[in-house]
Design a protein around this motif. Structure first.
Motif, PDB file in Angstrom:
ATOM      1  N   PRO A   5      85.823  41.426  60.868  1.00  0.00           N
ATOM      2  CA  PRO A   5      85.772  39.966  60.803  1.00  0.00           C
ATOM      3  C   PRO A   5      86.653  39.328  61.870  1.00  0.00           C
ATOM      4  O   PRO A   5      87.673  39.888  62.262  1.00  0.00           O
ATOM      5  N   GLN A   6      86.223  38.194  62.313  1.00  0.00           N
ATOM      6  CA  GLN A   6      86.970  37.443  63.312  1.00  0.00           C
ATOM      7  C   GLN A   6      87.451  36.133  62.704  1.00  0.00           C
ATOM      8  O   GLN A   6      86.796  35.566  61.827  1.00  0.00           O
ATOM      9  N   CYS A   7      88.567  35.658  63.179  1.00  0.00           N
ATOM     10  CA  CYS A   7      89.081  34.362  62.773  1.00  0.00           C
ATOM     11  C   CYS A   7      88.623  33.368  63.845  1.00  0.00           C
ATOM     12  O   CYS A   7      89.075  33.438  64.990  1.00  0.00           O
ATOM     13  N   VAL A   8      87.699  32.485  63.483  1.00  0.00           N
ATOM     14  CA  VAL A   8      87.084  31.583  64.466  1.00  0.00           C
ATOM     15  C   VAL A   8      87.302  30.129  64.052  1.00  0.00           C
ATOM     16  O   VAL A   8      87.462  29.825  62.864  1.00  0.00           O
ATOM     17  N   PRO A   9      87.294  29.195  65.013  1.00  0.00           N
ATOM     18  CA  PRO A   9      87.447  27.784  64.668  1.00  0.00           C
ATOM     19  C   PRO A   9      86.276  27.281  63.832  1.00  0.00           C
ATOM     20  O   PRO A   9      85.134  27.704  64.029  1.00  0.00           O
ATOM     21  N   ILE A  10      86.548  26.395  62.885  1.00  0.00           N
ATOM     22  CA  ILE A  10      85.478  25.737  62.120  1.00  0.00           C
ATOM     23  C   ILE A  10      84.879  24.666  63.030  1.00  0.00           C
ATOM     24  O   ILE A  10      85.561  23.719  63.415  1.00  0.00           O
ATOM     25  N   PRO A  11      83.608  24.781  63.415  1.00  0.00           N
ATOM     26  CA  PRO A  11      83.037  23.832  64.382  1.00  0.00           C
ATOM     27  C   PRO A  11      82.861  22.434  63.788  1.00  0.00           C
ATOM     28  O   PRO A  11      82.709  22.275  62.577  1.00  0.00           O
ATOM     29  N   ASP A  12      82.859  21.437  64.669  1.00  0.00           N
ATOM     30  CA  ASP A  12      82.710  20.049  64.235  1.00  0.00           C
ATOM     31  C   ASP A  12      81.405  19.822  63.490  1.00  0.00           C
ATOM     32  O   ASP A  12      81.334  19.002  62.570  1.00  0.00           O
ATOM     33  N   ASP A  13      80.354  20.542  63.897  1.00  0.00           N
ATOM     34  CA  ASP A  13      79.050  20.295  63.285  1.00  0.00           C
ATOM     35  C   ASP A  13      78.841  21.070  61.983  1.00  0.00           C
ATOM     36  O   ASP A  13      77.769  20.980  61.379  1.00  0.00           O
ATOM     37  N   LEU A  14      79.845  21.812  61.539  1.00  0.00           N
ATOM     38  CA  LEU A  14      79.792  22.396  60.196  1.00  0.00           C
ATOM     39  C   LEU A  14      80.363  21.352  59.244  1.00  0.00           C
ATOM     40  O   LEU A  14      81.510  21.417  58.806  1.00  0.00           O
ATOM     41  N   ARG A  15      79.560  20.342  58.944  1.00  0.00           N
ATOM     42  CA  ARG A  15      80.052  19.139  58.292  1.00  0.00           C
ATOM     43  C   ARG A  15      80.590  19.390  56.893  1.00  0.00           C
ATOM     44  O   ARG A  15      81.481  18.692  56.425  1.00  0.00           O
ATOM     45  N   LEU A  16      80.025  20.391  56.222  1.00  0.00           N
ATOM     46  CA  LEU A  16      80.477  20.678  54.871  1.00  0.00           C
ATOM     47  C   LEU A  16      81.964  21.007  54.843  1.00  0.00           C
ATOM     48  O   LEU A  16      82.679  20.584  53.927  1.00  0.00           O
ATOM     49  N   CYS A  17      82.454  21.728  55.844  1.00  0.00           N
ATOM     50  CA  CYS A  17      83.809  22.268  55.785  1.00  0.00           C
ATOM     51  C   CYS A  17      84.735  21.799  56.905  1.00  0.00           C
ATOM     52  O   CYS A  17      85.928  22.139  56.886  1.00  0.00           O
ATOM     53  N   HIS A  18      84.221  21.052  57.871  1.00  0.00           N
ATOM     54  CA  HIS A  18      85.110  20.572  58.932  1.00  0.00           C
ATOM     55  C   HIS A  18      86.076  19.540  58.344  1.00  0.00           C
ATOM     56  O   HIS A  18      85.671  18.611  57.670  1.00  0.00           O
ATOM     57  N   GLY A  19      87.374  19.729  58.586  1.00  0.00           N
ATOM     58  CA  GLY A  19      88.380  18.832  58.032  1.00  0.00           C
ATOM     59  C   GLY A  19      88.755  19.140  56.596  1.00  0.00           C
ATOM     60  O   GLY A  19      89.343  18.307  55.908  1.00  0.00           O
ATOM     61  N   ILE A  20      88.471  20.356  56.138  1.00  0.00           N
ATOM     62  CA  ILE A  20      88.739  20.728  54.748  1.00  0.00           C
ATOM     63  C   ILE A  20      90.229  20.914  54.481  1.00  0.00           C
ATOM     64  O   ILE A  20      90.678  20.872  53.339  1.00  0.00           O
ATOM     65  N   GLY A  21      91.050  21.104  55.526  1.00  0.00           N
ATOM     66  CA  GLY A  21      92.482  21.300  55.326  1.00  0.00           C
ATOM     67  C   GLY A  21      93.023  22.462  56.123  1.00  0.00           C
ATOM     68  O   GLY A  21      94.228  22.686  56.185  1.00  0.00           O
ATOM     69  N   TYR A  22      92.134  23.240  56.736  1.00  0.00           N
ATOM     70  CA  TYR A  22      92.531  24.296  57.658  1.00  0.00           C
ATOM     71  C   TYR A  22      91.480  24.339  58.767  1.00  0.00           C
ATOM     72  O   TYR A  22      90.367  23.823  58.600  1.00  0.00           O
ATOM     73  N   ASN A  23      91.821  24.915  59.903  1.00  0.00           N
ATOM     74  CA  ASN A  23      90.988  24.778  61.091  1.00  0.00           C
ATOM     75  C   ASN A  23      90.208  26.029  61.481  1.00  0.00           C
ATOM     76  O   ASN A  23      89.349  25.963  62.347  1.00  0.00           O
ATOM     77  N   GLN A  24      90.542  27.179  60.860  1.00  0.00           N
ATOM     78  CA  GLN A  24      89.867  28.409  61.228  1.00  0.00           C
ATOM     79  C   GLN A  24      89.336  29.119  59.999  1.00  0.00           C
ATOM     80  O   GLN A  24      89.860  28.960  58.894  1.00  0.00           O
ATOM     81  N   MET A  25      88.285  29.915  60.189  1.00  0.00           N
ATOM     82  CA  MET A  25      87.605  30.595  59.085  1.00  0.00           C
ATOM     83  C   MET A  25      87.281  32.027  59.483  1.00  0.00           C
ATOM     84  O   MET A  25      87.229  32.374  60.672  1.00  0.00           O
ATOM     85  N   LEU A  26      87.054  32.848  58.454  1.00  0.00           N
ATOM     86  CA  LEU A  26      86.641  34.229  58.683  1.00  0.00           C
ATOM     87  C   LEU A  26      85.136  34.308  58.859  1.00  0.00           C
ATOM     88  O   LEU A  26      84.369  33.652  58.158  1.00  0.00           O
TER      89      LEU A  26
END
Length: 310
Positions: free
Chosen positions: A52-73
């Motif tokens: 798994p990679q730790c990648v930025p949550i993209p702006d167009d992933l509207r469900l989770c962008h701005g959820i409180g952390y900036n990167q996801m697995l």
């Protein structure tokens, strides 16, 4: 692997982590077994080609962008291996979040779609899943969607390290007001209209001839003259005689169905032998934003959703 957060410390109280925004609940229990991400089988026995990679949550992933952390697995906890898969799946849930059926809906979904970067998978707490399901399943059923098996709450841990959300143990309830039918939200934002269009199988511009009550539903008989904005699975021959239903809507308020003289944008999908209304919005030619949205619709490309509601 890309740099992760520091390892968790087990304790008996809810703790706040900087990037987790007070969403991780920890206890001293150790019954829940973590499964390594490094080349071993995960979940239902699936083996990933790459760690798994730790990648930025993209702006167009509207469900989770701005959820409180900036990167996801990635891969995530729903076995999506590419960001394209994540976008396709997560986008179909955005309309449900707009319905505000539970305060923890977004936290719960994002803990699976965009899990926080840790050195081990952290699942949502079972009570959070059950609470969100209690608040949102009736709304999903109104649209003809059962609670999906991939979100079976029994899969999630009860007492071990898990994603929680403070002060969201109860479903969101309007204070002293009768609940509006989920499809009848009058002040639907223009972005939400596009999201509903994408999540619906078909959409028509039409007037309503008659409304009846039938077995707890509201039967909506449309006038013969209709303009299909999106046909989807709807056949042209069925369009002429299209009759739609507001599922479990016999008693909930729906102002749009009280005014049979107006023209409406009606979105829907087929469930069994019925055509269910998933959204109804007044066709307001004087509203510049609405006109802009309808114009945008002609070139708007919806994500291709995989059907997980079987």
């Amino acid at each position: 692997m890309t740099k992760m957060l520091a390892p968790l410390c087990l304790c008996r109280v809810t703790v706040a982590l900087a990037l987790l925004a007070n969403l991780v609940h920890l206890s001293s229990a150790s019954e829940y077994e973590y499964i390594s991400w490094k080349g071993e089988s995960f979940g239902g026995g699936r083996v990933y080609d790459k760690p798994p990679q730790c990648v930025p949550i993209p702006d167009d992933l509207r469900l989770c962008h701005g959820i409180g952390y900036n990167q996801m697995l990635l891969p995530n906890l729903l076995e999506h291996e590419t960001m394209a898969e994540v976008r396709q799946q997560a986008g179909s849930w955005v309309p449900l979040v707009h319905k505000a059926c539970h305060r923890g809906t977004r936290v719960f979904l994002c803990s699976l779609f965009a899990p926080i970067c840790m050195d081990r998978p952290i699942y949502p707490c079972r009570w959070l899943c059950e609470s969100v399901r209690e608040g949102c399943a009736p709304i999903m059923e109104a649209f003809g969607f059962p609670w999906p098996e991939i979100l079976n709450c029994d899969k999630f841990p009860q007492d071990d390290v898990c994603i929680s959300s403070p002060n969201v143990t109860e479903p969101t309830q309007p204070n002293g007001l009768s609940p509006v039918c989920p499809a009848c939200e009058e002040n639907m934002k223009n972005d939400a209209i596009l999201e509903h269009m994408c999540a619906s199988e078909f959409a028509v511009k039409t007037k309503i001839k008659e409304v009846k009550r039938e077995n707890g539903d509201r039967k909506v008989i449309l006038q013969k003259k209709k303009k299909a904005l999106k046909l989807g699975t709807l056949k042209k021959k069925d369009l002429k005689t299209l009759t739609m239903y507001l599922k479990n809507g016999a008693d909930c308020p729906c102002a749009q169905l009280d005014n049979l003289g107006s023209t409406y944008l009606i979105m829907g999908r087929k469930m069994d032998k019925q055509y269910l209304i998933t959204g109804i919005h007044k066709w307001d030619k004087s509203n510049k934003e609405f006109k802009k949205t309808m114009k945008k619709l002609k070139s708007h490309k919806c994500p291709v959703f995989e059907n997980i509601f079987k």
